[in-house]
Design a protein around this motif. Structure first.
Motif, PDB file in Angstrom:
ATOM      1  N   ALA A 194      -6.102   0.254   6.240  1.00 33.26           N
ATOM      2  CA  ALA A 194      -4.971   0.954   5.746  1.00 33.26           C
ATOM      3  C   ALA A 194      -5.665   2.646   6.173  1.00 33.26           C
ATOM      4  O   ALA A 194      -6.911   2.768   5.822  1.00 33.26           O
ATOM      5  N   GLU A 195      -4.686   3.344   6.512  1.00 37.54           N
ATOM      6  CA  GLU A 195      -5.363   4.652   6.966  1.00 37.54           C
ATOM      7  C   GLU A 195      -6.048   5.413   5.774  1.00 37.54           C
ATOM      8  O   GLU A 195      -6.687   6.420   6.037  1.00 37.54           O
ATOM      9  N   TYR A 196      -5.548   5.245   4.619  1.00 39.37           N
ATOM     10  CA  TYR A 196      -6.301   5.729   3.473  1.00 39.37           C
ATOM     11  C   TYR A 196      -7.314   5.422   3.086  1.00 39.37           C
ATOM     12  O   TYR A 196      -8.210   6.274   2.363  1.00 39.37           O
ATOM     13  N   LYS A 224      -3.495   4.206  12.802  1.00 40.94           N
ATOM     14  CA  LYS A 224      -2.164   4.018  12.350  1.00 40.94           C
ATOM     15  C   LYS A 224      -1.558   2.820  12.329  1.00 40.94           C
ATOM     16  O   LYS A 224      -1.625   2.408  13.406  1.00 40.94           O
ATOM     17  N   GLY A 225      -0.829   2.618  11.378  1.00 42.05           N
ATOM     18  CA  GLY A 225      -0.191   1.119  11.476  1.00 42.05           C
ATOM     19  C   GLY A 225       0.668   1.164  12.749  1.00 42.05           C
ATOM     20  O   GLY A 225       1.008   0.202  13.156  1.00 42.05           O
ATOM     21  N   THR A 226       1.571   2.127  12.930  1.00 41.25           N
ATOM     22  CA  THR A 226       2.609   1.951  13.881  1.00 41.25           C
ATOM     23  C   THR A 226       2.065   2.393  15.381  1.00 41.25           C
ATOM     24  O   THR A 226       2.714   2.096  16.133  1.00 41.25           O
ATOM     25  N   GLY A 245       1.076  -6.205   2.998  1.00 37.44           N
ATOM     26  CA  GLY A 245       1.596  -4.954   2.814  1.00 37.44           C
ATOM     27  C   GLY A 245       2.846  -5.057   2.290  1.00 37.44           C
ATOM     28  O   GLY A 245       3.213  -5.856   1.494  1.00 37.44           O
ATOM     29  N   SER A 246       3.584  -4.085   2.625  1.00 36.85           N
ATOM     30  CA  SER A 246       5.061  -3.833   2.130  1.00 36.85           C
ATOM     31  C   SER A 246       5.818  -4.978   2.720  1.00 36.85           C
ATOM     32  O   SER A 246       5.818  -5.411   3.907  1.00 36.85           O
ATOM     33  N   THR A 247       7.017  -5.342   2.077  1.00 35.82           N
ATOM     34  CA  THR A 247       7.824  -6.259   2.441  1.00 35.82           C
ATOM     35  C   THR A 247       8.677  -5.757   3.893  1.00 35.82           C
ATOM     36  O   THR A 247       9.017  -6.480   4.999  1.00 35.82           O
ATOM     37  N   GLU A 267       1.501 -11.510   3.263  1.00 37.00           N
ATOM     38  CA  GLU A 267       1.466 -11.165   1.644  1.00 37.00           C
ATOM     39  C   GLU A 267       2.023 -10.107   1.351  1.00 37.00           C
ATOM     40  O   GLU A 267       1.458  -8.861   1.816  1.00 37.00           O
ATOM     41  N   LEU A 268       3.311 -10.058   0.869  1.00 35.73           N
ATOM     42  CA  LEU A 268       3.961  -8.743   0.476  1.00 35.73           C
ATOM     43  C   LEU A 268       4.216  -8.346  -0.908  1.00 35.73           C
ATOM     44  O   LEU A 268       3.105  -8.590  -1.582  1.00 35.73           O
ATOM     45  N   GLY A 269       5.287  -7.881  -1.268  1.00 37.03           N
ATOM     46  CA  GLY A 269       5.393  -6.908  -2.503  1.00 37.03           C
ATOM     47  C   GLY A 269       5.878  -7.961  -3.573  1.00 37.03           C
ATOM     48  O   GLY A 269       5.917  -9.227  -3.362  1.00 37.03           O
ATOM     49  N   GLU A 397      13.358  -2.781  -7.669  1.00 36.41           N
ATOM     50  CA  GLU A 397      12.406  -2.351  -6.527  1.00 36.41           C
ATOM     51  C   GLU A 397      11.133  -2.236  -6.963  1.00 36.41           C
ATOM     52  O   GLU A 397      10.616  -1.943  -8.342  1.00 36.41           O
ATOM     53  N   GLU A 398      10.046  -2.454  -6.100  1.00 39.76           N
ATOM     54  CA  GLU A 398       8.794  -2.599  -6.416  1.00 39.76           C
ATOM     55  C   GLU A 398       8.378  -0.892  -6.586  1.00 39.76           C
ATOM     56  O   GLU A 398       8.564  -0.104  -5.636  1.00 39.76           O
ATOM     57  N   ILE A 399       7.747  -0.346  -7.788  1.00 41.87           N
ATOM     58  CA  ILE A 399       7.454   0.915  -7.626  1.00 41.87           C
ATOM     59  C   ILE A 399       6.118   1.152  -7.270  1.00 41.87           C
ATOM     60  O   ILE A 399       5.754   2.191  -6.694  1.00 41.87           O
TER      61      ILE A 399
END
Ligand code: NDP
Length: 802
Positions: A194-196, A224-226, A245-247, A267-269, A397-399
């Motif tokens: 991840a970039e962070y 970057k992911g994109t 990562g995110s769904t 493996e998602l949220g 929602e996942e916070i």
């Protein structure tokens, strides 16, 4: 200050860990890192670098290379070139490398922990005592699997080049969960962190250099992911994508690679329930919540973010919880006495804050303790919402932050209903002093990991992964190894369907005459659909002509449509007894099916001849093989069961294979009866209810089978059959939100459509990608692989010997 006073206030002095070794390490690299490709530190083709900051004080930590498509291409090429030697090296040799990596991480564990804390903002207490030890454990454990691969997975081989993409919340741990099994099973890897949080991955690359890992076996493309992520996912030489990562991004990736034949695990949220019954040990449960939602500032995919408390104790429980929240220490993550550090980045901080404000505007009641929260970094106070309705955004929602959302329940059934009222299904935590209650609830919650009187437990020997929109595939445990291997027999599959030969033209005369007679006899007999144990007319009122191998009309079947699929899914869900039966009971019914088929074997063989014009002998062979195959799965029904893992101290972890749920099965065309049996029977043997689309060309073996099902005590709704245009109906299945998994045996284009459409509901798919099995061969046509795809492993963690 008096000792008593210290105990009362829990105020104690700071105990900061020194950042000096990590700072020295960064300085020794001029705070700049390149890409790690083919064992060399390589400048990015874009010449661009991105920045990594410390979220606890916003200071610049280092710059790292921004990879683009060209760099990704180089890295994949390196991995591809390294693959033959690495996989041929053998498990023992690979085990030595994994073992050496584990030893080196252990030796440098404090540097890893400090660097991770600086980069991510999580408390040093966590990186030092949880993240890094789990990383080390993963490499040791998988060194073991590398050694055992030749015997324990002797029918499996490596998948090839693996593209791995990981998030920022457990940077090194996510790397270990992906890299260790991939390398152990003989694959080579290109990883995009991840970039962070790229820094510990880069330090890990140095460890790989140090232990002399062959060049190209492990490569890192930061960026970057994109850009880098997308290029990696779509690279033609990547054989498998492993993503955490995110769904939302998981869905994008699945659509992008649909139909490519690449293996994928996601493996998602999550929005995992933390269920507290009235007889729970309240103090333990409160400490459990601290771990469940305030560990890693709540940035945990399996965080217990939905607290469900029995109404009778709710008031007292909330009061205790608020009191405990007031004692949580939020601050400099390098302080060893800190409970919560900083949120990873400003963007994530704002996302959390936005959702919290939305919760307030939706009328939920907020509580934030008046803890001192430093102002110089991205610190968010521990937050509790009560009076939350099930439809509130913050309940769904996942916070992904330190925000707990609480609801109450009255009955056990209501607890289960609330727990499952989510599109996710990653984990659940159950708190009660009554073992009977805990073990009654555990199988009822839809979650890949269930923790009883504990939470957030992980170990390399137990699988971890989700149901529903939490993704699919498992990491850890033996089940995790199947994500990085493929059956050796796949190499023997044919690129064309293996169709039994039609009879010679000299014999055709007699065959045709017989056929003309049966057309007259059958003129009014259009076979119906089979839904909920009853024969049903199709919603559209249409029927389809069925032709034999010579293109001659032999009868008609109902043309099912979307509505019929929906009715069949409803019938499958309405049937509640099958999944709950013992394997033994299901086996009895399967033997009964085989027996009833055997009684009518001549009739079934003649029907195959009528449809395919193959010889009677080969049709008889197909019927005999079908009977044998039913025996195989009757045999497995009470033997394909779980395991008890010895994971962490004072715990036993039960790995239980559970039915996927309601499955859609799209049968192959090649062998009308055997193809139907080989796909439907393993699925029902494991307790699934199924909606089946039989061969479009040769549907009568399946429609004749209604009578066998009716006379064999198969519950109504367990097997539902919808005839019609196979690929059109299959698409309806892929889109349907209440179908949990789809198996499709058909064309390459059909596979692409199914995979693409299944991304929305994130259902599991098993597809043949234009490769065809020889269904008559027991090695290709049956076996544990079918059962694995018909089940999900749920890992249930139970205190044991405590
Ligand atoms: P993202 O899905 O945004 O990012 C995850 C990774 O994917 C990052 O490396 C990211 O790169 C990359 N990425 C982003 N877009 C693309 C794309 N289009 N193609 C390929 N790769 C891409 O998630 P976050 O990093 O924000 O992590 C938080 C989420 O991850 C949470 O929702 C959480 O639930 C989930 N998660 C799930 C876990 C599990 O085990 N189930 C574990 C940990 C987190 P970049 O860094 O450049 O954005």
């Amino acid at each position: 200050m008096e000792i008593k006073e210290i105990f009362d206030t829990m105020v104690y002095g700071p105990a900061p860990e020194s950042a000096a070794p990590a700072v020295d390490y960064l300085e020794s690299h001029n705070r700049t890192f390149d890409l790690f490709i083919n064992g060399e530190w390589t400048k990015p083709s874009s010449k661009k670098y991105m920045e990594s900051h410390n979220p606890a004080n916003k200071e610049l930590l280092a710059k790292f290379a921004e990879a683009d498509e060209k760099d990704v291409d180089k890295a994949v090429k390196a991995a591809k070139d390294a693959l033959p030697k690495w996989s041929a090296l053998g498990g023992f040799e690979r085990a030595k490398y994994l073992y050496a990596i584990a030893r080196q991480i252990q030796k440098h564990s404090r540097l890893f922990a400090v660097l991770e804390t600086l980069d991510n903002g999580k408390p040093i207490r966590e990186t030092r005592d949880i993240d890094i030890p789990i990383v080390v454990r993963h490499f040791y454990h998988h060194a073991g699997w590398a050694k055992l691969m030749e015997t324990e997975l002797r029918d499996y081989k490596e998948v090839g080049v693996i593209g791995q993409i990981i998030p920022w919340n457990f940077p090194l741990m996510m790397l270990a969960w992906k890299v260790a099994p991939a390398l152990a099973m003989g694959n080579t890897v290109v990883l995009k962190p991840a970039e962070y949080t790229s820094l510990t991955a880069l330090l890990f690359a140095e460890i790989c250099e140090k232990v002399g890992l062959p060049k190209g076996v492990f490569n890192i493309v930061t960026g970057k992911g994109t850009v880098a992520g997308t290029a990696l996912v779509n690279h033609k030489d990547v054989n498998k994508v492993a993503f955490t990562g995110s769904t939302n991004v998981g869905k994008i990736i699945r659509r992008e690679i649909a139909g490519s034949g690449k293996k994928i695990s996601l493996e998602l949220g999550g929005k995992s329930p933390f269920i507290v019954f009235e007889d729970a040990d309240m103090d333990s449960a409160i400490e459990g919540i601290v771990d469940a939602i305030w560990f890693n500032q709540g940035q945990v995919c399996c965080a217990g973010s939905r607290l469900l408390v029995q109404e009778s104790i709710a008031e007292k429980f909330y009061a205790k919880l608020k009191d405990r929240m007031g004692k949580l220490r939020v601050g400099n993550p390098m302080d060893k006495a800190i409970d919560m550090g900083a949120i990873v980045d400003e963007t994530q901080f704002k996302t959390i804050d936005k959702l919290v404000k939305l919760g307030i505007s939706e009328g939920c009641e907020i509580y934030q303790a008046k803890n001192a929260v430093p102002k110089n970094g991205f610190y968010y106070p521990p937050t509790l919402f009560t009076d939350v309705s099930t439809s509130a955004t913050i309940a769904q929602e996942e916070i992904f932050g330190p925000v707990l959302v609480a609801m109450t329940f009255r009955s056990h059934n209501e607890a289960v209903a609330l727990a499952n009222n989510s599109r996710y299904g990653l984990a659940a935590s159950i708190w009660t002093e009554n073992i009977n209650l805990a073990l009654d609830i555990a199988p009822k919650v839809k979650a890949g990991a269930v923790w009883i009187n504990c939470t957030n437990q992980f170990d390399a020997s137990a699988g971890f992964g989700g149901y529903r929109e939490s993704g699919f595939g498992r990491e850890g445990g033996k089940e995790g190894l199947y994500e990085y291997t493929k059956p050796k027999i796949e190499d023997e599959f044919s690129s064309k369907p293996i169709i039994p030969k039609a009879i010679k033209s000299s014999l055709r005369q007699a065959q045709t005459e017989k056929k003309s007679r049966s057309i007259l006899e059958d003129i009014d007999r259009t076979s119906k659909l089979y839904i909920g144990g009853k024969q049903a007319r199709p919603d559209g009122g249409y029927s389809l002509n069925v032709l034999n191998a010579f293109g001659e009309y032999i009868g008609e079947v109902s043309e099912g449509n979307r509505k019929d699929i929906r009715n069949a899914v409803e019938a499958a869900h309405a049937e509640k007894s099958w999944a709950g039966m013992t394997g033994h009971a299901r086996a009895q019914i399967l033997y009964y099916i085989a027996e009833n088929l055997a009684i009518r074997s001549e009739e079934f063989a003649e029907r195959i001849v009528e449809m395919t014009n193959q010889s009677l002998e080969s049709a008889q062979e197909e019927v005999e093989k079908s009977i044998e195959r039913i025996y195989t799965y009757a045999a497995f029904a009470d033997k394909y069961d779980g395991q008890a893992h010895s994971t962490v101290q004072r715990m036993v972890t039960l790995a239980m294979p559970e039915a996927v749920g309601v499955m859609g099965i799209v049968c192959p065309d090649e062998n009308p009866l055997l193809g139907f049996i080989s796909t439907v029977i393993p699925a029902i043997a494991m307790g699934n209810n199924v909606v089946v689309i039989p061969s479009e060309k040769h549907p009568f073996s399946a429609t004749d089978f209604y009578q066998i099902l009716e006379t064999s005590d198969v519950p109504a709704g367990t097997v539902n059959i919808v005839t019609g245009h196979k690929d059109e109906l299959a698409k309806e299945m892929a889109k349907h939100y209440n179908i949990d998994g789809v198996w499709y045996f058909g064309t390459k284009e059909g596979c692409k459509d199914i995979e693409f459409l299944a991304a929305d509901s994130m259902k599991r798919t098993w597809l043949n990608f234009g490769k065809y099995r020889n269904w008559l061969d027991n090695v290709q046509g049956e076996g544990e692989e079918f059962l694995r795809h018909a089940t999900e492993i749920k890992n249930i963690w139970i205190p044991y010997g405590a």
